[in-house]
Design an enzyme around this catalytic site. Structure first.
Site, PDB file in Angstrom:
ATOM      1  N   SER A 196      32.873  67.887  19.878  1.00  0.00           N
ATOM      2  CA  SER A 196      32.535  68.038  18.465  1.00  0.00           C
ATOM      3  C   SER A 196      32.164  66.711  17.805  1.00  0.00           C
ATOM      4  O   SER A 196      31.840  66.692  16.611  1.00  0.00           O
ATOM      5  CB  SER A 196      33.706  68.691  17.718  1.00  0.00           C
ATOM      6  OG  SER A 196      34.845  67.856  17.769  1.00  0.00           O
ATOM      7  N   CYS A 249      28.739  76.242  19.835  1.00  0.00           N
ATOM      8  CA  CYS A 249      29.227  77.200  20.824  1.00  0.00           C
ATOM      9  C   CYS A 249      28.229  77.322  21.969  1.00  0.00           C
ATOM     10  O   CYS A 249      27.034  77.545  21.740  1.00  0.00           O
ATOM     11  CB  CYS A 249      29.448  78.563  20.173  1.00  0.00           C
ATOM     12  SG  CYS A 249      29.927  79.829  21.363  1.00  0.00           S
ATOM     13  N   ASP A 256      42.029  56.910  19.879  1.00  0.00           N
ATOM     14  CA  ASP A 256      41.289  58.080  20.366  1.00  0.00           C
ATOM     15  C   ASP A 256      42.223  58.916  21.234  1.00  0.00           C
ATOM     16  O   ASP A 256      43.225  58.422  21.742  1.00  0.00           O
ATOM     17  CB  ASP A 256      40.055  57.648  21.169  1.00  0.00           C
ATOM     18  CG  ASP A 256      39.000  58.761  21.232  1.00  0.00           C
ATOM     19  OD1 ASP A 256      39.172  59.801  20.547  1.00  0.00           O
ATOM     20  OD2 ASP A 256      37.988  58.588  21.938  1.00  0.00           O
ATOM     21  N   GLU A 257      41.895  60.191  21.392  1.00  0.00           N
ATOM     22  CA  GLU A 257      42.673  61.129  22.214  1.00  0.00           C
ATOM     23  C   GLU A 257      44.141  61.146  21.786  1.00  0.00           C
ATOM     24  O   GLU A 257      45.057  61.059  22.622  1.00  0.00           O
ATOM     25  CB  GLU A 257      42.553  60.776  23.709  1.00  0.00           C
ATOM     26  CG  GLU A 257      41.122  60.750  24.215  1.00  0.00           C
ATOM     27  CD  GLU A 257      40.465  62.130  24.292  1.00  0.00           C
ATOM     28  OE1 GLU A 257      41.153  63.141  24.026  1.00  0.00           O
ATOM     29  OE2 GLU A 257      39.273  62.180  24.578  1.00  0.00           O
ATOM     30  N   CYS A 288      33.499  83.908  20.614  1.00  0.00           N
ATOM     31  CA  CYS A 288      33.228  83.764  22.051  1.00  0.00           C
ATOM     32  C   CYS A 288      34.406  83.169  22.813  1.00  0.00           C
ATOM     33  O   CYS A 288      34.412  83.185  24.046  1.00  0.00           O
ATOM     34  CB  CYS A 288      31.988  82.908  22.263  1.00  0.00           C
ATOM     35  SG  CYS A 288      30.496  83.608  21.526  1.00  0.00           S
ATOM     36  N   CYS A 311      26.766  81.134  22.055  1.00  0.00           N
ATOM     37  CA  CYS A 311      25.910  81.752  21.028  1.00  0.00           C
ATOM     38  C   CYS A 311      25.304  80.761  20.040  1.00  0.00           C
ATOM     39  O   CYS A 311      24.480  81.163  19.229  1.00  0.00           O
ATOM     40  CB  CYS A 311      26.709  82.802  20.266  1.00  0.00           C
ATOM     41  SG  CYS A 311      27.892  82.097  19.112  1.00  0.00           S
ATOM     42  N   GLY A 356      39.228  68.252  15.968  1.00  0.00           N
ATOM     43  CA  GLY A 356      38.307  69.335  16.309  1.00  0.00           C
ATOM     44  C   GLY A 356      38.341  69.555  17.806  1.00  0.00           C
ATOM     45  O   GLY A 356      39.130  68.924  18.512  1.00  0.00           O
TER      46      GLY A 356
HETATM   47  P1  ADP Z   1      34.514  64.567  21.305  1.00  0.00           P
HETATM   48  O1  ADP Z   1      35.120  63.194  21.229  1.00  0.00           O
HETATM   49  O2  ADP Z   1      34.844  65.418  20.105  1.00  0.00           O
HETATM   50  O3  ADP Z   1      34.838  65.280  22.590  1.00  0.00           O
HETATM   51  P2  ADP Z   1      32.040  63.130  21.630  1.00  0.00           P
HETATM   52  O4  ADP Z   1      31.941  62.216  20.450  1.00  0.00           O
HETATM   53  O5  ADP Z   1      32.528  62.528  22.915  1.00  0.00           O
HETATM   54  O6  ADP Z   1      32.923  64.407  21.244  1.00  0.00           O
HETATM   55  O7  ADP Z   1      30.617  63.778  21.962  1.00  0.00           O
HETATM   56  C1  ADP Z   1      29.806  64.369  20.994  1.00  0.00           C
HETATM   57  C2  ADP Z   1      28.424  64.526  21.606  1.00  0.00           C
HETATM   58  O8  ADP Z   1      28.476  65.468  22.676  1.00  0.00           O
HETATM   59  C3  ADP Z   1      27.384  65.105  20.671  1.00  0.00           C
HETATM   60  O9  ADP Z   1      26.782  64.116  19.861  1.00  0.00           O
HETATM   61  C4  ADP Z   1      26.377  65.707  21.633  1.00  0.00           C
HETATM   62  O10 ADP Z   1      25.431  64.729  22.031  1.00  0.00           O
HETATM   63  C5  ADP Z   1      27.200  66.039  22.862  1.00  0.00           C
HETATM   64  N1  ADP Z   1      27.445  67.471  23.099  1.00  0.00           N
HETATM   65  C6  ADP Z   1      27.536  68.067  24.323  1.00  0.00           C
HETATM   66  N2  ADP Z   1      27.857  69.366  24.228  1.00  0.00           N
HETATM   67  C7  ADP Z   1      27.969  69.651  22.913  1.00  0.00           C
HETATM   68  C8  ADP Z   1      28.294  70.849  22.161  1.00  0.00           C
HETATM   69  N3  ADP Z   1      28.567  72.014  22.756  1.00  0.00           N
HETATM   70  N4  ADP Z   1      28.345  70.752  20.821  1.00  0.00           N
HETATM   71  C9  ADP Z   1      28.052  69.574  20.205  1.00  0.00           C
HETATM   72  N5  ADP Z   1      27.738  68.432  20.850  1.00  0.00           N
HETATM   73  C10 ADP Z   1      27.704  68.446  22.184  1.00  0.00           C
HETATM   74 MG    MG Z   2      36.452  62.196  22.456  1.00  0.00          MG
HETATM   75 ZN    ZN Z   3      29.949  81.826  20.051  1.00  0.00          ZN
END
Ligand code: ADP
Ligand code: MG
Ligand code: ZN
Length: 206
Positions: free
Chosen positions: A20, A146, A89-90, A181, A149, A16
């Site tokens: 996310s 998002c 991860d990553e 968006c 929005c 994702g």
């Molecule tokens: P990823 O590894 O997919 O980048 P993380 O697990 O590091 O995501 O982070 C997820 C957390 O980021 C969510 O639980 C929430 O607290 C925070 N967060 C910050 N911005 C957003 C956003 N736009 N949408 C959803 N969660 C967000």
């Molecule tokens: Mg991550």
């Molecule tokens: Zn949007």
């Protein structure tokens, strides 16, 4: 994946956009494996040292100790043969070798849980994640919120001007955006010829 029988390896992918919850979901699954007294090893690429050099860290500061590797082939050299569950991860920074390595690990009976971006800042499939999706027994696509929005967001919007594919960063440089968006960096959407408004019918392009 509770239905899988003893001694069978498999691949799970969590993909994702940024923010996310991929890292949180990876850590949640790995913690459950530890609770089940499985031997777990976690790997992250050296390129991602945003928050910590030795831990995977989520944007909400959920953390787990990990081993740092320069690429996927180093996973095999750092692997303890007794490990039953391998977390990565990553994945999008691990290189194409991850396809081969993940397959080998799963074939040798290990549970492989991989998290990574499925698309880049222009919305294109981000190697090697698409190939891993094709190989996996289980796929989870996580969506963010998002920032424009509030709708479910599948895109990673780059807010700074760089055109490099890999530009490691977090809040401030990137944000989550929904399909409507999302504005891919290049070409900008309003520059696409079929969307450009024609003011004068015979005006020449500059
Ligand atoms: P990823 O590894 O997919 O980048 P993380 O697990 O590091 O995501 O982070 C997820 C957390 O980021 C969510 O639980 C929430 O607290 C925070 N967060 C910050 N911005 C957003 C956003 N736009 N949408 C959803 N969660 C967000
Ligand atoms: Mg991550
Ligand atoms: Zn949007």
């Amino acid at each position: 994946m509770d239905f899988l029988i003893h001694n069978t390896g498999w691949i799970e992918v969590v993909c994702g956009p940024m923010f996310s919850g991929k890292s949180e979901e990876l850590i949640r699954r790995l913690r459950r494996a530890m609770i089940a007294r499985k031997r777990v090893q976690v790997f992250k690429p050296v390129i991602d040292d945003r928050y910590s050099k030795s831990e995977i860290v989520s944007h909400a500061d959920v953390r787990m100790q990990s081993l740092v590797v320069s690429g996927a082939s180093e996973i095999l050299s750092k692997l303890d043969w007794r490990t039953q569950v391998v977390g990565v991860d990553e994945a999008n920074f691990m290189g194409m070798e991850l396809i081969e390595v993940a397959g080998q690990l799963a074939d040798s009976g290990k549970q492989v849980i991989i998290a990574g971006l499925d698309t880049d800042y222009l919305g294109r499939p981000f190697p090697p994640v698409p190939d891993l999706l094709a190989m996996a027994e289980s796929i989870t696509k996580t969506l963010a919120v998002c920032m424009r929005c509030g709708n479910p967001a599948k895109h990673t919007q780059r807010l700074v001007g760089s055109e490099d594919l890999i530009e490691v960063g977090a809040a401030g440089q990137y944000e989550a955006r929904c399909r409507r968006c999302f504005e891919p960096g290049l070409p900008r959407q309003e520059m696409l010829p079929f969307l450009r408004p024609r003011t004068a019918p015979f005006e020449e392009d500059p």
